[in-house]
Motif scaffolding. Structure first.
Motif, PDB file in Angstrom:
ATOM      1  N   ASP A  24       0.839  -1.193   0.000  1.00  0.00           N
ATOM      2  CA  ASP A  24       0.000   0.000   0.000  1.00  0.00           C
ATOM      3  C   ASP A  24       0.875   1.245   0.000  1.00  0.00           C
ATOM      4  OD1 ASP A  24       0.895   0.469   2.670  1.00  0.00           O
ATOM      5  OD2 ASP A  24      -0.712  -0.792   3.451  1.00  0.00           O
ATOM      6  N   GLY A  25       0.227   2.400  -0.114  1.00  0.00           N
ATOM      7  CA  GLY A  25       0.948   3.661  -0.164  1.00  0.00           C
ATOM      8  C   GLY A  25       1.564   4.079   1.142  1.00  0.00           C
ATOM      9  N   HIS A  26       1.286   3.322   2.210  1.00  0.00           N
ATOM     10  CA  HIS A  26       1.886   3.644   3.499  1.00  0.00           C
ATOM     11  C   HIS A  26       3.287   3.064   3.634  1.00  0.00           C
ATOM     12  CE1 HIS A  26      -2.067   4.583   5.863  1.00  0.00           C
ATOM     13  NE2 HIS A  26      -1.709   5.540   5.033  1.00  0.00           N
ATOM     14  N   GLY A  27       3.729   2.277   2.660  1.00  0.00           N
ATOM     15  CA  GLY A  27       5.066   1.704   2.762  1.00  0.00           C
ATOM     16  C   GLY A  27       5.640   1.325   1.413  1.00  0.00           C
ATOM     17  N   LEU A  28       6.422   2.222   0.821  1.00  0.00           N
ATOM     18  CA  LEU A  28       7.120   1.937  -0.429  1.00  0.00           C
ATOM     19  C   LEU A  28       8.610   2.108  -0.194  1.00  0.00           C
ATOM     20  CD1 LEU A  28       4.848   3.885  -2.955  1.00  0.00           C
ATOM     21  CD2 LEU A  28       4.835   1.426  -2.485  1.00  0.00           C
ATOM     22  N   LEU A  29       9.408   1.343  -0.927  1.00  0.00           N
ATOM     23  CA  LEU A  29      10.856   1.393  -0.749  1.00  0.00           C
ATOM     24  C   LEU A  29      11.525   1.911  -2.014  1.00  0.00           C
ATOM     25  CD1 LEU A  29      13.132  -1.143   1.021  1.00  0.00           C
ATOM     26  CD2 LEU A  29      13.722  -0.431  -1.292  1.00  0.00           C
ATOM     27  N   PHE A  30      12.467   2.846  -1.843  1.00  0.00           N
ATOM     28  CA  PHE A  30      13.255   3.374  -2.953  1.00  0.00           C
ATOM     29  C   PHE A  30      14.732   3.319  -2.580  1.00  0.00           C
ATOM     30  CE2 PHE A  30       9.116   5.380  -3.320  1.00  0.00           C
ATOM     31  CZ  PHE A  30       8.822   5.179  -4.662  1.00  0.00           C
ATOM     32  N   THR A  31      15.561   3.006  -3.570  1.00  0.00           N
ATOM     33  CA  THR A  31      17.006   2.936  -3.360  1.00  0.00           C
ATOM     34  C   THR A  31      17.681   4.076  -4.115  1.00  0.00           C
ATOM     35  OG1 THR A  31      17.319   1.541  -5.311  1.00  0.00           O
ATOM     36  CG2 THR A  31      16.874   0.415  -3.210  1.00  0.00           C
ATOM     37  N   GLY A  32      18.978   4.254  -3.841  1.00  0.00           N
ATOM     38  CA  GLY A  32      19.746   5.243  -4.586  1.00  0.00           C
ATOM     39  C   GLY A  32      19.769   4.936  -6.061  1.00  0.00           C
ATOM     40  N   GLU A  33      19.691   3.663  -6.394  1.00  0.00           N
ATOM     41  CA  GLU A  33      19.713   3.241  -7.791  1.00  0.00           C
ATOM     42  C   GLU A  33      18.405   3.594  -8.507  1.00  0.00           C
ATOM     43  OE1 GLU A  33      22.116  -0.469  -9.217  1.00  0.00           O
ATOM     44  OE2 GLU A  33      20.052  -1.108  -8.875  1.00  0.00           O
ATOM     45  N   ARG A  34      17.330   3.744  -7.744  1.00  0.00           N
ATOM     46  CA  ARG A  34      16.032   4.123  -8.315  1.00  0.00           C
ATOM     47  C   ARG A  34      15.637   5.524  -7.845  1.00  0.00           C
ATOM     48  NH1 ARG A  34      11.454   1.296  -6.957  1.00  0.00           N
ATOM     49  NH2 ARG A  34      10.471   1.906  -8.904  1.00  0.00           N
ATOM     50  N   ARG A  35      16.623   6.402  -7.770  1.00  0.00           N
ATOM     51  CA  ARG A  35      16.377   7.763  -7.300  1.00  0.00           C
ATOM     52  C   ARG A  35      15.375   8.486  -8.197  1.00  0.00           C
ATOM     53  NH1 ARG A  35      18.818  12.952  -7.708  1.00  0.00           N
ATOM     54  NH2 ARG A  35      19.001  14.039  -5.702  1.00  0.00           N
ATOM     55  N   GLY A  36      15.438   8.230  -9.494  1.00  0.00           N
ATOM     56  CA  GLY A  36      14.491   8.857 -10.413  1.00  0.00           C
ATOM     57  C   GLY A  36      13.061   8.491 -10.092  1.00  0.00           C
ATOM     58  N   ALA A  37      12.825   7.240  -9.781  1.00  0.00           N
ATOM     59  CA  ALA A  37      11.478   6.796  -9.412  1.00  0.00           C
ATOM     60  C   ALA A  37      11.045   7.454  -8.101  1.00  0.00           C
ATOM     61  CB  ALA A  37      11.448   5.273  -9.284  1.00  0.00           C
ATOM     62  N   PHE A  38      11.999   7.642  -7.197  1.00  0.00           N
ATOM     63  CA  PHE A  38      11.703   8.314  -5.924  1.00  0.00           C
ATOM     64  C   PHE A  38      11.241   9.750  -6.182  1.00  0.00           C
ATOM     65  CE2 PHE A  38      13.581  10.372  -1.933  1.00  0.00           C
ATOM     66  CZ  PHE A  38      12.450  10.115  -1.172  1.00  0.00           C
ATOM     67  N   LEU A  39      11.939  10.478  -7.073  1.00  0.00           N
ATOM     68  CA  LEU A  39      11.550  11.849  -7.384  1.00  0.00           C
ATOM     69  C   LEU A  39      10.160  11.888  -8.011  1.00  0.00           C
ATOM     70  CD1 LEU A  39      14.845  13.410  -8.845  1.00  0.00           C
ATOM     71  CD2 LEU A  39      14.176  13.037  -6.480  1.00  0.00           C
ATOM     72  N   ASP A  40       9.893  10.952  -8.925  1.00  0.00           N
ATOM     73  CA  ASP A  40       8.569  10.898  -9.558  1.00  0.00           C
ATOM     74  C   ASP A  40       7.477  10.660  -8.520  1.00  0.00           C
ATOM     75  OD1 ASP A  40       9.705  11.315 -12.038  1.00  0.00           O
ATOM     76  OD2 ASP A  40       9.720   9.182 -12.592  1.00  0.00           O
ATOM     77  N   HIS A  41       7.760   9.767  -7.577  1.00  0.00           N
ATOM     78  CA  HIS A  41       6.765   9.461  -6.538  1.00  0.00           C
ATOM     79  C   HIS A  41       6.499  10.691  -5.673  1.00  0.00           C
ATOM     80  CE1 HIS A  41       4.524   7.206  -3.541  1.00  0.00           C
ATOM     81  NE2 HIS A  41       5.290   7.757  -2.609  1.00  0.00           N
ATOM     82  N   LEU A  42       7.549  11.409  -5.290  1.00  0.00           N
ATOM     83  CA  LEU A  42       7.361  12.603  -4.469  1.00  0.00           C
ATOM     84  C   LEU A  42       6.504  13.632  -5.193  1.00  0.00           C
ATOM     85  CD1 LEU A  42      10.947  13.074  -2.955  1.00  0.00           C
ATOM     86  CD2 LEU A  42       8.909  12.209  -1.794  1.00  0.00           C
ATOM     87  N   ARG A  43       6.670  13.760  -6.518  1.00  0.00           N
ATOM     88  CA  ARG A  43       5.882  14.725  -7.290  1.00  0.00           C
ATOM     89  C   ARG A  43       4.402  14.346  -7.335  1.00  0.00           C
ATOM     90  NH1 ARG A  43      10.240  13.935 -11.178  1.00  0.00           N
ATOM     91  NH2 ARG A  43      11.804  15.603 -10.949  1.00  0.00           N
ATOM     92  N   THR A  44       4.084  13.049  -7.174  1.00  0.00           N
ATOM     93  CA  THR A  44       2.672  12.641  -7.154  1.00  0.00           C
ATOM     94  C   THR A  44       2.003  12.965  -5.824  1.00  0.00           C
ATOM     95  OG1 THR A  44       3.059  10.384  -6.326  1.00  0.00           O
ATOM     96  CG2 THR A  44       3.195  10.730  -8.720  1.00  0.00           C
TER      97      THR A  44
END
Length: 681
Positions: free
Chosen positions: A174-194
């Motif tokens: 669920d949206g209460h727990g997602l994991l992002f790594t340094g290798e997927r930093r781009g996906a982390f930025l996209d998620h923050l923008r949502t």
């Protein structure tokens, strides 16, 4: 929280190296000591990684709350990002758990745990960790209590590769727990923008979160009403029902008249104090009254969470500690149920309390202030530590200072010790806790009392009782030093040494070692047999057979008891603790230990003269216990069987109960509902 600024302001501080110095200064100001090396490294490495990601995502105006303290809890989230949702325009919050790990593997037995090279034992999977933080925030912060969709959570492992931690994602759901790594930093930025808008400041959303009142949410109270009431369907008798009704009436009057009241419920071991407390909790939630349960005992609170919230994890968070209310708003609760209130301390502050909160304010004042109706359940003869202030007189004085009415309800009938009032009277007279000389025990058909010649004989006898399906534990006065906890796999140090017999104390920590349960579960885990429990792990619990070792701190000499403070190894006794206080606390300690048994008690003293006096006072029970002894069921199985009802799914007419998780025993159906609990009082 430790610090709050916009992402771009914090990023600027990282560039001129002032962030770490500022955070350290704030930490020292709040806590009174310098942060540890691990915490400092996190600030130096993880916070810059997070703020850099926010800047790169175009979210420089998002507000960052560093080391955000969860309401009514000592836990802190590494960061909470506050802003505006880009689609809905509502406040939006992202809870962030930061890890410097490069790799981690899920635990093979439980994917909510994981293994990291830096730790010798499993730790919580960061996905599960941040998910729990999100759920807790929604459950207890009024700003988001009715808007759970505004809160989401991420774990950002900025040093990790996908290969190193991919197994942890097994529990993402669920949206209460997602994991992002340094290798997927781009996906982390996209998620923050949502989740966060790049066109609005997050300052107002952060203000709302910080101003949110700490109370249980309506949704949580609805869940708790079902869960607590379902698992605590007991019939309250006589003065138990009187106490229950008085509290409910006080809550209603306080609501109608906007006037506080204090209720004190007194009673000895097994009078049903905790049953009433749980019944009240369930009924108050059903009525929509915000309420919490609090105690001063880690073991007791953890067991209450297990009993009342086994099927609904969020319900467990409704069980707090007495020191949870230092910053709570006055009258933010309809009722606060203080169980085991004899363990109230002088103050909630300890060495970890930040300097700003070390005001010297009395803990009892905090508990009275937080609710319209504070309710205190206590037994004055169970005060066993210096500084415990839970007496009727203390509570009355605190209420009188505020001109608050205080009502006292005594509970007399008891359901521990086989329901034997005679045994409880014998114990308090034995120890001189009530006027009159010790009296000879006259055996009844409710409680068994035996005196052992040696600890070996006691242990062998108790082992035989366990083989018959009974639960049993051994406990002792605090007369032997406690060695440091051993490393996993190492044997427990045999600290309690009596002649050629030696056994370890129960563990002190929160994890199992070498098969022994953690401290909080010693009384309820069958693996607790074999370790000797102290008063702090035994208090509040019960088991069928209780073996009690009276150490050299309590001796019978001539015609009276003598307490020898030099024989006590309890670190709570200081030079400033008076002899009178030590005497009272040692006697209370043995009163607690001698009243844990439901079926019988076996007592042994390390002192021959004391042992002989016990034999005289045990009257018809002077025969030494034998392993071959078999005991018929008590005349009424109700006290034992009914107490187990809250932890069982088996309906009448026959009920299989477990004696603290040991072997099952079958009882006839109880004729009345429960008047006690499976483990706590």
């Amino acid at each position: 929280m430790l610090f709050r600024e916009s992402a771009k302001s914090i990023a600027a501080r990282t560039l001129d190296s002032s962030l770490y110095l500022h955070l350290t200064e704030q930490f020292v100001h709040m806590h009174g000591y310098r942060p540890g090396a691990a915490e400092a490294r996190s600030w130096e490495r993880s916070i810059p990684a997070l703020t850099a990601a926010l800047i790169d995502a175009g979210l420089g105006d998002v507000e960052v709350l560093i080391e955000y303290a969860l309401p009514l809890n000592s836990k802190r989230a590494d960061a909470v990002l506050a802003g505006v949702h880009p689609d809905t325009g509502e406040p939006s919050y992202v809870v962030v758990e930061l890890k410097q790990w490069s790799q981690a593997l899920p635990d093979e037995d439980d994917p909510t745990l994981c293994r990291v090279d830096a730790y010798s034992h499993p730790v919580l999977n960061p996905i599960e960790q941040v998910r729990r933080y999100c759920e807790y925030l929604v459950n207890f912060n009024g700003a988001v209590a009715e808007h759970g969709h505004r809160v989401s959570g991420v774990a950002f492992l900025h040093n990790a590769t996908e290969f190193g931690v991919t197994g942890l994602r097994e529990i993402e759901r669920d949206g209460h727990g997602l994991l992002f790594t340094g290798e997927r930093r781009g996906a982390f930025l996209d998620h923050l923008r949502t989740k966060l808008s790049d066109r609005h400041s997050g300052a107002r959303a952060a203000d709302e979160l910080c101003d949110g009142v700490a109370v249980p949410s309506k949704q949580l109270m609805t869940v708790a009403a079902e869960e607590v009431r379902e698992r605590t369907q007991f019939v309250l008798l006589d003065e138990q029902q009187v106490a229950y009704r008085m509290v409910l009436n006080a809550v209603q009057k306080a609501k109608n008249a906007d006037r506080k009241e204090v209720v004190v419920v007194t009673g000895g071991p097994g009078t049903g104090k905790s049953v009433i407390a749980l019944q009240l909790l369930g009924e108050l939630y059903r009525r929509g009254v915000p309420a919490l349960h609090a105690t001063g005992s880690q073991s007791f609170t953890k067991t209450m969470r297990k009993i009342a919230g086994a099927r609904k994890r969020e319900v467990q968070d409704l069980f707090k500690y007495f020191n949870s209310f230092m910053t709570a708003e006055k009258n933010s609760l309809g009722a606060l149920i203080c169980d085991e209130a004899h363990r109230i301390r002088e103050t909630s502050a300890n060495r970890y309390t930040r300097a700003a909160l070390r005001t010297g304010r009395a803990q009892i004042d905090e508990l009275i202030d937080v609710a319209y109706v504070p309710v205190f359940f206590l037994d004055e003869h169970q005060v066993v530590r210096p500084g415990e202030m839970g007496t009727v007189a203390d509570i009355k004085r605190a209420a009188a200072r505020r001109d608050i009415p205080c009502h006292v309800v005594p509970l007399d009938s008891q359901f521990r010790c086989g329901g034997s009032d005679a045994y409880l009277r014998w114990v308090v007279r034995l120890l001189g806790l009530e006027p009159g000389e010790p009296v000879v025990w006259e055996p009844d058909d409710r409680m068994q009392l035996l005196v052992a010649d040696s600890p070996q004989q006691m242990e062998t006898f108790l082992e035989a009782r366990r083989a018959q399906g009974y639960g049993a534990r051994m406990s002792a006065g605090y007369c032997w030093r406690w060695s440091p906890e051993p490393k996993p796999g190492s044997p427990l140090p045999p600290d309690v040494v009596i002649g050629d017999w030696a056994r370890p104390w129960n563990l002190r920590g929160d994890r199992s070692v070498s098969g022994a349960p953690p401290a909080a579960l010693w009384a309820t885990d069958p693996a607790g047999f074999g370790q000797v429990g102290c008063v702090y792990t035994a208090q509040g619990f019960e088991y069928d057979w209780s073996g009690v070792i009276i150490g050299p701190d309590l001796l019978w000499r001539g015609d009276r008891w003598i307490t020898d403070r030099t024989a006590s190894k309890d670190p709570v006794f200081k030079k400033s603790t008076t002899d009178d206080d030590v005497d009272r606390l040692i006697r209370n300690t043995y009163k607690v230990l001698l009243t844990r048994g439901m079926v019988g008690t076996v007592v042994f003293s390390t002192d021959p003269e004391t042992r002989e006096k016990l034999r005289q006072l045990a009257g018809g029970s002077t025969r030494s216990p034998s392993p071959s002894d078999r005991f018929r069921p008590l005349r009424s199985p109700i006290p034992v069987a009914a107490r187990r009802a809250s932890c069982m799914d088996t309906p009448p007419p026959a009920r299989v109960t477990r004696a603290l998780g040991d072997r099952p025993r079958v009882h006839a159906p109880a004729a009345i509902g429960s008047t006690g609990l499976a483990c706590p009082e």
